[in-house]
Design an enzyme around this catalytic site. Structure first.
Site, PDB file in Angstrom:
ATOM      1  N   GLN A  96       0.825  -1.207   0.000  1.00 11.08           N
ATOM      2  CA  GLN A  96       0.000   0.000   0.000  1.00 11.08           C
ATOM      3  C   GLN A  96       0.859   1.256   0.000  1.00 11.08           C
ATOM      4  O   GLN A  96       2.065   1.220   0.246  1.00 11.08           O
ATOM      5  CB  GLN A  96      -0.925   0.000   1.213  1.00 11.08           C
ATOM      6  CG  GLN A  96      -0.216  -0.074   2.550  1.00 11.08           C
ATOM      7  CD  GLN A  96      -1.200  -0.257   3.705  1.00 11.08           C
ATOM      8  OE1 GLN A  96      -1.455   0.688   4.454  1.00 11.08           O
ATOM      9  NE2 GLN A  96      -1.732  -1.460   3.842  1.00 11.08           N
ATOM     10  N   HIS A  98       0.263   5.793   0.815  1.00  8.76           N
ATOM     11  CA  HIS A  98      -0.621   6.830   1.336  1.00  8.76           C
ATOM     12  C   HIS A  98      -0.359   8.143   0.600  1.00  8.76           C
ATOM     13  O   HIS A  98       0.782   8.463   0.269  1.00  8.76           O
ATOM     14  CB  HIS A  98      -0.410   7.014   2.833  1.00  8.76           C
ATOM     15  CG  HIS A  98      -0.484   5.736   3.605  1.00  8.76           C
ATOM     16  ND1 HIS A  98      -1.593   4.917   3.579  1.00  8.76           N
ATOM     17  CD2 HIS A  98       0.424   5.111   4.404  1.00  8.76           C
ATOM     18  CE1 HIS A  98      -1.374   3.853   4.340  1.00  8.76           C
ATOM     19  NE2 HIS A  98      -0.160   3.950   4.841  1.00  8.76           N
ATOM     20  N   GLU A 133       3.259   7.846   8.622  1.00 12.95           N
ATOM     21  CA  GLU A 133       3.151   6.959   9.779  1.00 12.95           C
ATOM     22  C   GLU A 133       4.524   6.473  10.232  1.00 12.95           C
ATOM     23  O   GLU A 133       5.495   6.494   9.481  1.00 12.95           O
ATOM     24  CB  GLU A 133       2.252   5.766   9.471  1.00 12.95           C
ATOM     25  CG  GLU A 133       2.767   4.859   8.378  1.00 12.95           C
ATOM     26  CD  GLU A 133       1.779   3.756   8.009  1.00 12.95           C
ATOM     27  OE1 GLU A 133       2.210   2.594   7.885  1.00 12.95           O
ATOM     28  OE2 GLU A 133       0.579   4.057   7.810  1.00 12.95           O
ATOM     29  N   HIS A 265       4.768   0.136   0.763  1.00 16.88           N
ATOM     30  CA  HIS A 265       5.214  -0.695   1.874  1.00 16.88           C
ATOM     31  C   HIS A 265       4.174  -1.771   2.168  1.00 16.88           C
ATOM     32  O   HIS A 265       3.024  -1.690   1.713  1.00 16.88           O
ATOM     33  CB  HIS A 265       5.456   0.151   3.130  1.00 16.88           C
ATOM     34  CG  HIS A 265       4.227   0.869   3.618  1.00 16.88           C
ATOM     35  ND1 HIS A 265       3.793   2.049   3.056  1.00 16.88           N
ATOM     36  CD2 HIS A 265       3.337   0.591   4.600  1.00 16.88           C
ATOM     37  CE1 HIS A 265       2.703   2.473   3.661  1.00 16.88           C
ATOM     38  NE2 HIS A 265       2.383   1.589   4.608  1.00 16.88           N
ATOM     39  N   ARG A 284      -3.910   0.636  -2.687  1.00 12.79           N
ATOM     40  CA  ARG A 284      -3.301  -0.691  -2.588  1.00 12.79           C
ATOM     41  C   ARG A 284      -2.718  -1.162  -3.905  1.00 12.79           C
ATOM     42  O   ARG A 284      -3.211  -0.826  -4.980  1.00 12.79           O
ATOM     43  CB  ARG A 284      -4.338  -1.691  -2.073  1.00 12.79           C
ATOM     44  CG  ARG A 284      -4.844  -1.323  -0.671  1.00 12.79           C
ATOM     45  CD  ARG A 284      -6.001  -2.203  -0.217  1.00 12.79           C
ATOM     46  NE  ARG A 284      -6.389  -1.856   1.136  1.00 12.79           N
ATOM     47  CZ  ARG A 284      -7.250  -0.891   1.437  1.00 12.79           C
ATOM     48  NH1 ARG A 284      -7.814  -0.188   0.463  1.00 12.79           N
ATOM     49  NH2 ARG A 284      -7.553  -0.626   2.697  1.00 12.79           N
TER      50      ARG A 284
END
Length: 402
Positions: A96, A98, A133, A265, A284
Protein backbone atom coordinates in the site's frame (compact mmCIF):
# COMPACT_ATOMS: atom_id res chain seq x y z
CA UNK A 1 -6.25 12.10 32.87
CA UNK A 2 -8.69 9.73 31.18
CA UNK A 3 -8.28 5.99 30.92
CA UNK A 4 -9.19 5.08 27.35
CA UNK A 5 -11.71 2.42 26.41
CA UNK A 6 -10.23 1.20 23.16
CA UNK A 7 -11.50 -0.71 20.14
CA UNK A 8 -9.84 -3.75 18.59
CA UNK A 9 -10.31 -4.04 14.83
CA UNK A 10 -10.73 -7.68 13.71
CA UNK A 11 -9.18 -7.47 10.25
CA UNK A 12 -8.54 -10.83 8.61
CA UNK A 13 -4.74 -10.40 8.63
CA UNK A 14 -4.63 -9.89 12.40
CA UNK A 15 -2.86 -12.19 14.84
CA UNK A 16 -5.03 -14.41 17.01
CA UNK A 17 -2.57 -14.37 19.91
CA UNK A 18 -0.40 -11.21 19.99
CA UNK A 19 -2.91 -8.66 21.29
CA UNK A 20 -4.44 -11.08 23.83
CA UNK A 21 -0.92 -11.81 25.11
CA UNK A 22 -0.19 -8.09 25.46
CA UNK A 23 -3.48 -7.50 27.28
CA UNK A 24 -3.22 -10.59 29.47
CA UNK A 25 -6.44 -11.99 27.99
CA UNK A 26 -7.43 -15.35 26.62
CA UNK A 27 -7.23 -15.52 22.83
CA UNK A 28 -10.37 -16.09 20.82
CA UNK A 29 -10.72 -17.77 17.46
CA UNK A 30 -11.01 -14.38 15.77
CA UNK A 31 -8.11 -12.32 14.40
CA UNK A 32 -7.28 -9.20 16.40
CA UNK A 33 -5.41 -6.79 14.14
CA UNK A 34 -5.32 -3.25 15.54
CA UNK A 35 -6.01 -1.61 18.88
CA UNK A 36 -7.00 2.01 18.19
CA UNK A 37 -6.31 4.88 20.60
CA UNK A 38 -7.52 8.30 19.59
CA UNK A 39 -10.41 10.31 18.20
CA UNK A 40 -10.68 9.01 14.63
CA UNK A 41 -14.34 8.73 13.63
CA UNK A 42 -13.83 5.12 12.53
CA UNK A 43 -13.33 3.91 16.11
CA UNK A 44 -12.94 6.74 18.64
CA UNK A 45 -11.75 5.74 22.11
CA UNK A 46 -14.17 6.05 25.00
CA UNK A 47 -13.71 8.12 28.17
CA UNK A 48 -15.79 8.59 31.32
CA UNK A 49 -15.37 11.74 33.38
CA UNK A 50 -18.14 10.85 35.78
CA UNK A 51 -20.98 12.05 33.58
CA UNK A 52 -21.44 8.86 31.58
CA UNK A 53 -19.46 7.37 28.73
CA UNK A 54 -18.41 9.64 25.88
CA UNK A 55 -16.08 9.26 22.93
CA UNK A 56 -12.82 11.17 22.85
CA UNK A 57 -13.83 13.07 19.74
CA UNK A 58 -16.96 14.28 21.56
CA UNK A 59 -14.91 15.41 24.56
CA UNK A 60 -12.48 17.32 22.32
CA UNK A 61 -15.27 18.92 20.29
CA UNK A 62 -16.86 20.27 23.49
CA UNK A 63 -13.74 22.29 24.43
CA UNK A 64 -10.92 21.99 21.88
CA UNK A 65 -8.60 24.55 23.46
CA UNK A 66 -8.73 22.91 26.88
CA UNK A 67 -8.19 19.40 25.51
CA UNK A 68 -5.71 20.15 22.73
CA UNK A 69 -4.23 23.51 23.73
CA UNK A 70 -4.62 26.80 21.87
CA UNK A 71 -1.39 26.30 19.88
CA UNK A 72 -2.46 22.84 18.68
CA UNK A 73 -5.85 24.16 17.60
CA UNK A 74 -4.23 27.03 15.70
CA UNK A 75 -1.82 24.66 13.95
CA UNK A 76 -4.05 21.65 13.22
CA UNK A 77 -7.65 22.67 13.88
CA UNK A 78 -10.04 21.47 16.62
CA UNK A 79 -9.35 17.76 16.20
CA UNK A 80 -6.67 15.41 17.54
CA UNK A 81 -4.16 15.35 14.66
CA UNK A 82 -2.83 11.82 15.24
CA UNK A 83 -4.07 8.24 15.58
CA UNK A 84 -2.21 5.81 17.85
CA UNK A 85 -2.41 2.03 17.37
CA UNK A 86 -0.98 -1.28 18.43
CA UNK A 87 -0.71 -3.35 15.25
CA UNK A 88 -0.60 -7.16 15.40
CA UNK A 89 0.10 -8.75 12.01
CA UNK A 90 -0.37 -12.51 11.84
CA UNK A 91 -0.56 -12.49 8.05
CA UNK A 92 0.72 -10.04 5.41
CA UNK A 93 -1.05 -6.72 5.00
CA UNK A 94 -1.62 -5.27 1.55
CA UNK A 95 1.15 -3.58 -0.40
CA UNK A 96 0.00 0.00 0.00
CA UNK A 97 0.81 3.68 -0.24
CA UNK A 98 -0.62 6.83 1.34
CA UNK A 99 -1.24 10.21 -0.36
CA UNK A 100 0.29 13.51 0.60
CA UNK A 101 -1.97 16.25 1.96
CA UNK A 102 -2.70 17.92 -1.39
CA UNK A 103 -3.47 14.57 -3.03
CA UNK A 104 -5.77 13.55 -0.18
CA UNK A 105 -7.66 16.84 -0.28
CA UNK A 106 -8.08 16.72 -4.06
CA UNK A 107 -8.98 13.02 -4.12
CA UNK A 108 -11.51 13.33 -1.31
CA UNK A 109 -13.17 16.36 -2.91
CA UNK A 110 -13.37 14.61 -6.30
CA UNK A 111 -14.98 11.48 -4.87
CA UNK A 112 -17.40 13.57 -2.82
CA UNK A 113 -18.36 15.49 -5.98
CA UNK A 114 -19.01 12.20 -7.78
CA UNK A 115 -21.27 11.09 -4.93
CA UNK A 116 -19.30 7.95 -4.06
CA UNK A 117 -20.43 6.78 -0.59
CA UNK A 118 -17.70 6.68 2.07
CA UNK A 119 -18.45 2.99 2.59
CA UNK A 120 -18.24 2.12 -1.12
CA UNK A 121 -15.72 -0.56 -2.08
CA UNK A 122 -14.32 1.62 -4.87
CA UNK A 123 -13.74 4.60 -2.58
CA UNK A 124 -10.04 5.56 -2.38
CA UNK A 125 -10.19 8.57 -0.03
CA UNK A 126 -12.07 8.21 3.27
CA UNK A 127 -11.00 11.65 4.48
CA UNK A 128 -9.11 14.75 3.30
CA UNK A 129 -5.94 14.16 5.32
CA UNK A 130 -2.53 12.68 4.61
CA UNK A 131 -1.26 9.62 6.46
CA UNK A 132 2.47 9.64 7.21
CA UNK A 133 3.15 6.96 9.78
CA UNK A 134 5.77 5.44 12.06
CA UNK A 135 5.98 1.88 13.34
CA UNK A 136 8.08 0.83 16.35
CA UNK A 137 8.51 -2.90 16.86
CA UNK A 138 7.52 -4.56 20.15
CA UNK A 139 8.81 -7.91 18.91
CA UNK A 140 10.54 -8.91 15.68
CA UNK A 141 8.62 -7.22 12.88
CA UNK A 142 9.09 -7.90 9.16
CA UNK A 143 7.86 -6.31 5.96
CA UNK A 144 8.89 -4.37 2.87
CA UNK A 145 9.46 -0.64 2.55
CA UNK A 146 10.41 1.58 -0.39
CA UNK A 147 11.67 0.63 -3.84
CA UNK A 148 14.89 -1.32 -4.12
CA UNK A 149 17.35 0.17 -6.58
CA UNK A 150 16.38 -0.95 -10.12
CA UNK A 151 19.68 -2.64 -10.94
CA UNK A 152 19.53 -4.68 -7.73
CA UNK A 153 15.97 -5.81 -8.40
CA UNK A 154 16.89 -6.73 -11.97
CA UNK A 155 19.74 -8.87 -10.64
CA UNK A 156 17.36 -10.55 -8.19
CA UNK A 157 14.88 -11.34 -10.97
CA UNK A 158 17.74 -12.84 -13.01
CA UNK A 159 18.60 -15.12 -10.09
CA UNK A 160 14.99 -16.28 -9.91
CA UNK A 161 15.17 -17.39 -13.53
CA UNK A 162 11.41 -17.04 -14.12
CA UNK A 163 10.75 -16.32 -17.82
CA UNK A 164 7.61 -14.32 -17.08
CA UNK A 165 9.64 -11.82 -15.05
CA UNK A 166 12.18 -11.06 -17.80
CA UNK A 167 10.19 -8.10 -19.20
CA UNK A 168 10.25 -6.52 -15.75
CA UNK A 169 14.01 -7.00 -15.44
CA UNK A 170 14.51 -5.57 -18.94
CA UNK A 171 12.54 -2.43 -18.07
CA UNK A 172 14.48 -1.97 -14.84
CA UNK A 173 17.75 -2.00 -16.75
CA UNK A 174 16.71 0.04 -19.79
CA UNK A 175 15.12 3.15 -18.29
CA UNK A 176 16.13 5.94 -15.88
CA UNK A 177 15.20 5.17 -12.28
CA UNK A 178 11.80 6.90 -11.93
CA UNK A 179 10.61 5.68 -15.32
CA UNK A 180 11.96 2.17 -14.73
CA UNK A 181 10.20 1.83 -11.39
CA UNK A 182 6.93 3.20 -12.76
CA UNK A 183 6.93 0.87 -15.76
CA UNK A 184 7.93 -2.15 -13.65
CA UNK A 185 5.11 -1.60 -11.18
CA UNK A 186 2.66 -0.94 -14.00
CA UNK A 187 3.70 -4.19 -15.69
CA UNK A 188 3.04 -6.37 -12.66
CA UNK A 189 -0.27 -4.64 -11.84
CA UNK A 190 -1.66 -4.95 -15.37
CA UNK A 191 -0.80 -8.57 -16.08
CA UNK A 192 -3.42 -10.72 -17.75
CA UNK A 193 -5.27 -12.09 -14.72
CA UNK A 194 -5.35 -15.58 -16.23
CA UNK A 195 -1.53 -15.69 -16.18
CA UNK A 196 -1.08 -14.48 -12.60
CA UNK A 197 -1.56 -17.72 -10.59
CA UNK A 198 1.04 -19.66 -12.61
CA UNK A 199 3.53 -16.78 -12.53
CA UNK A 200 3.10 -16.29 -8.77
CA UNK A 201 3.53 -20.04 -8.15
CA UNK A 202 6.67 -20.22 -10.32
CA UNK A 203 8.12 -17.13 -8.62
CA UNK A 204 7.41 -18.50 -5.14
CA UNK A 205 9.08 -21.81 -6.00
CA UNK A 206 12.18 -19.97 -7.25
CA UNK A 207 12.28 -17.89 -4.07
CA UNK A 208 12.13 -21.04 -1.93
CA UNK A 209 15.06 -22.40 -3.92
CA UNK A 210 17.07 -19.24 -3.29
CA UNK A 211 16.17 -19.34 0.41
CA UNK A 212 17.55 -22.88 0.67
CA UNK A 213 20.70 -21.91 -1.23
CA UNK A 214 21.25 -18.90 1.05
CA UNK A 215 21.43 -20.94 4.24
CA UNK A 216 24.75 -19.32 5.20
CA UNK A 217 23.28 -15.79 4.79
CA UNK A 218 20.49 -15.58 7.35
CA UNK A 219 19.21 -12.16 6.28
CA UNK A 220 18.95 -13.20 2.63
CA UNK A 221 17.35 -16.55 3.49
CA UNK A 222 14.72 -14.85 5.68
CA UNK A 223 13.94 -12.32 2.97
CA UNK A 224 13.48 -14.95 0.26
CA UNK A 225 11.32 -17.10 2.55
CA UNK A 226 9.18 -14.09 3.49
CA UNK A 227 8.58 -13.18 -0.14
CA UNK A 228 7.76 -16.79 -1.03
CA UNK A 229 5.25 -17.07 1.82
CA UNK A 230 3.14 -14.31 0.26
CA UNK A 231 2.02 -16.80 -2.38
CA UNK A 232 0.61 -19.06 0.35
CA UNK A 233 -1.79 -16.30 1.38
CA UNK A 234 -2.48 -14.74 -2.04
CA UNK A 235 -1.79 -17.31 -4.81
CA UNK A 236 -3.95 -15.46 -7.36
CA UNK A 237 -2.72 -11.97 -6.56
CA UNK A 238 0.14 -10.00 -8.19
CA UNK A 239 1.06 -8.57 -4.77
CA UNK A 240 4.06 -10.92 -4.50
CA UNK A 241 5.42 -9.38 -7.70
CA UNK A 242 4.81 -5.84 -6.40
CA UNK A 243 6.54 -6.70 -3.13
CA UNK A 244 9.59 -8.02 -4.99
CA UNK A 245 10.27 -4.47 -6.17
CA UNK A 246 10.59 -3.32 -2.54
CA UNK A 247 13.26 -3.58 0.16
CA UNK A 248 12.87 -6.32 2.77
CA UNK A 249 13.02 -4.97 6.34
CA UNK A 250 13.41 -6.68 9.73
CA UNK A 251 12.89 -4.57 12.87
CA UNK A 252 14.11 -5.70 16.28
CA UNK A 253 12.22 -4.65 19.44
CA UNK A 254 12.58 -0.89 19.96
CA UNK A 255 13.55 -0.19 16.33
CA UNK A 256 11.30 2.02 14.21
CA UNK A 257 10.70 3.04 10.60
CA UNK A 258 9.03 6.16 9.22
CA UNK A 259 6.88 6.03 6.09
CA UNK A 260 6.19 9.30 4.32
CA UNK A 261 3.68 9.97 1.57
CA UNK A 262 4.06 7.97 -1.61
CA UNK A 263 6.36 5.28 -0.15
CA UNK A 264 5.05 1.77 -1.00
CA UNK A 265 5.21 -0.70 1.87
CA UNK A 266 3.67 -3.78 3.42
CA UNK A 267 3.85 -5.36 6.86
CA UNK A 268 4.27 -9.13 6.99
CA UNK A 269 4.20 -10.21 10.63
CA UNK A 270 4.91 -8.95 14.13
CA UNK A 271 3.63 -6.71 16.93
CA UNK A 272 4.32 -2.99 16.92
CA UNK A 273 3.25 0.44 18.06
CA UNK A 274 2.03 2.54 15.12
CA UNK A 275 1.52 6.31 15.13
CA UNK A 276 0.14 8.25 12.18
CA UNK A 277 -1.66 11.37 11.12
CA UNK A 278 -5.39 11.09 11.79
CA UNK A 279 -6.36 9.49 8.49
CA UNK A 280 -7.44 6.20 6.97
CA UNK A 281 -6.48 6.84 3.33
CA UNK A 282 -4.90 3.79 1.66
CA UNK A 283 -4.24 2.93 -1.99
CA UNK A 284 -3.30 -0.69 -2.59
CA UNK A 285 -0.97 -2.54 -4.96
CA UNK A 286 -1.74 -6.16 -4.10
CA UNK A 287 -2.00 -8.77 -1.35
CA UNK A 288 -5.63 -7.86 -0.78
CA UNK A 289 -9.17 -8.71 -1.88
CA UNK A 290 -9.97 -4.99 -1.61
CA UNK A 291 -10.25 -2.44 -4.39
CA UNK A 292 -7.11 -1.64 -6.40
CA UNK A 293 -7.26 1.55 -8.48
CA UNK A 294 -4.13 1.30 -10.63
CA UNK A 295 -4.25 4.78 -12.22
CA UNK A 296 -4.82 6.51 -8.88
CA UNK A 297 -2.13 4.40 -7.23
CA UNK A 298 0.39 5.32 -9.93
CA UNK A 299 -0.47 9.00 -9.43
CA UNK A 300 0.32 8.78 -5.70
CA UNK A 301 3.43 6.56 -5.61
CA UNK A 302 6.82 8.26 -5.44
CA UNK A 303 8.99 6.42 -7.92
CA UNK A 304 12.35 6.76 -6.25
CA UNK A 305 14.59 4.07 -4.80
CA UNK A 306 15.47 4.26 -1.13
CA UNK A 307 17.67 2.40 1.29
CA UNK A 308 15.37 1.67 4.22
CA UNK A 309 16.86 2.85 7.45
CA UNK A 310 15.88 2.37 11.06
CA UNK A 311 14.93 5.62 12.81
CA UNK A 312 17.22 5.72 15.86
CA UNK A 313 15.79 6.95 19.13
CA UNK A 314 17.60 9.85 20.74
CA UNK A 315 17.73 11.38 24.20
CA UNK A 316 15.87 14.66 24.67
CA UNK A 317 17.73 17.40 26.56
CA UNK A 318 15.79 18.48 29.61
CA UNK A 319 13.39 15.53 29.50
CA UNK A 320 14.92 12.75 31.62
CA UNK A 321 14.08 9.25 30.45
CA UNK A 322 12.58 10.26 27.11
CA UNK A 323 13.83 8.49 24.00
CA UNK A 324 12.41 10.30 20.96
CA UNK A 325 11.93 8.84 17.47
CA UNK A 326 12.34 12.01 15.33
CA UNK A 327 10.18 12.47 12.22
CA UNK A 328 10.00 15.31 9.66
CA UNK A 329 6.36 16.22 10.38
CA UNK A 330 4.51 17.95 13.23
CA UNK A 331 1.24 16.00 13.46
CA UNK A 332 2.76 13.37 15.72
CA UNK A 333 5.73 12.75 17.98
CA UNK A 334 6.56 9.32 19.42
CA UNK A 335 8.67 8.75 22.53
CA UNK A 336 9.60 5.70 24.61
CA UNK A 337 10.32 5.64 28.35
CA UNK A 338 11.76 2.68 30.24
CA UNK A 339 12.02 2.08 34.00
CA UNK A 340 12.30 4.63 36.79
CA UNK A 341 10.43 7.88 37.30
CA UNK A 342 9.77 10.29 34.46
CA UNK A 343 8.22 13.75 34.30
CA UNK A 344 6.08 13.89 31.16
CA UNK A 345 6.11 17.23 29.33
CA UNK A 346 2.66 18.83 29.27
CA UNK A 347 0.91 21.59 27.34
CA UNK A 348 0.00 19.42 24.34
CA UNK A 349 -2.56 16.60 23.97
CA UNK A 350 -0.99 13.22 24.60
CA UNK A 351 -1.81 9.55 24.79
CA UNK A 352 0.31 7.31 27.00
CA UNK A 353 0.40 3.56 26.34
CA UNK A 354 1.93 0.93 28.63
CA UNK A 355 3.50 -2.03 26.81
CA UNK A 356 5.25 -3.84 29.68
CA UNK A 357 5.24 -3.78 33.48
CA UNK A 358 2.94 -1.38 35.27
CA UNK A 359 3.00 2.42 35.00
CA UNK A 360 1.46 4.80 37.53
CA UNK A 361 0.72 8.33 36.36
CA UNK A 362 0.30 11.10 38.92
CA UNK A 363 -0.72 14.68 38.16
CA UNK A 364 -0.36 17.91 40.10
CA UNK A 365 -3.83 17.51 41.65
CA UNK A 366 -2.85 14.13 43.07
CA UNK A 367 -4.91 12.07 40.63
CA UNK A 368 -3.33 8.65 40.10
CA UNK A 369 -3.91 6.29 37.23
CA UNK A 370 -2.27 2.89 36.85
CA UNK A 371 -1.78 1.33 33.43
CA UNK A 372 -1.09 -2.33 32.69
CA UNK A 373 0.21 -3.61 29.32
CA UNK A 374 -2.12 -2.63 26.52
CA UNK A 375 -3.86 0.07 28.58
CA UNK A 376 -3.66 3.74 27.69
CA UNK A 377 -4.81 7.17 28.81
CA UNK A 378 -5.43 10.60 27.34
CA UNK A 379 -3.83 13.60 29.04
CA UNK A 380 -5.38 16.93 28.01
CA UNK A 381 -3.17 19.89 27.22
CA UNK A 382 -4.28 21.85 30.29
CA UNK A 383 -2.95 19.28 32.77
CA UNK A 384 -0.04 21.21 34.35
CA UNK A 385 2.22 18.34 35.44
CA UNK A 386 2.26 14.54 35.11
CA UNK A 387 4.83 12.08 36.43
CA UNK A 388 5.07 8.45 35.38
CA UNK A 389 6.67 5.82 37.63
CA UNK A 390 7.18 2.11 37.28
CA UNK A 391 9.57 -0.79 37.62
CA UNK A 392 10.48 -3.01 34.63
CA UNK A 393 8.08 -0.80 32.70
CA UNK A 394 7.93 0.53 29.16
CA UNK A 395 5.55 3.25 28.06
CA UNK A 396 5.09 5.04 24.74
CA UNK A 397 3.94 8.64 24.56
CA UNK A 398 2.20 10.09 21.52
CA UNK A 399 1.74 13.82 21.12
CA UNK A 400 2.32 16.63 18.61
CA UNK A 401 5.32 18.81 17.81
CA UNK A 402 4.85 22.57 18.13
Amino acid sequence: MDRLATTIRPYAWGSRTALPALLGAEPTEDPQAELWMGAHSGAPSGVDRGHGAQTLDQVIAADPERELGAATVRRFGPTLPFLFKVLAAGEPLSVQVHPDLAQAQAGFAAEEARGIPLSARERNYRDANHKPEMLCALDEFTGVCGFRRPERTAALLDRLGVPGLRPVADVLRAKPEPEALREALTLVLTLDQASVPALVAETAEALRRLAAEAASDEAEAVAFADYAALADYYPNDPGLLSALLLNHVVLRPGQAIYLGAGVPHAYFRGLGVELMANSDNVLRAGLTPKHIDVPELLAVVRFEATDPSVVPSESVPGNPGEQLYPVPIDEFRLSRYELGEWPLPTGTPQIVLCTSGEATLTDAAGQRLTLSPGQSCFIPADNPAVTATGSATTIFRATVTL
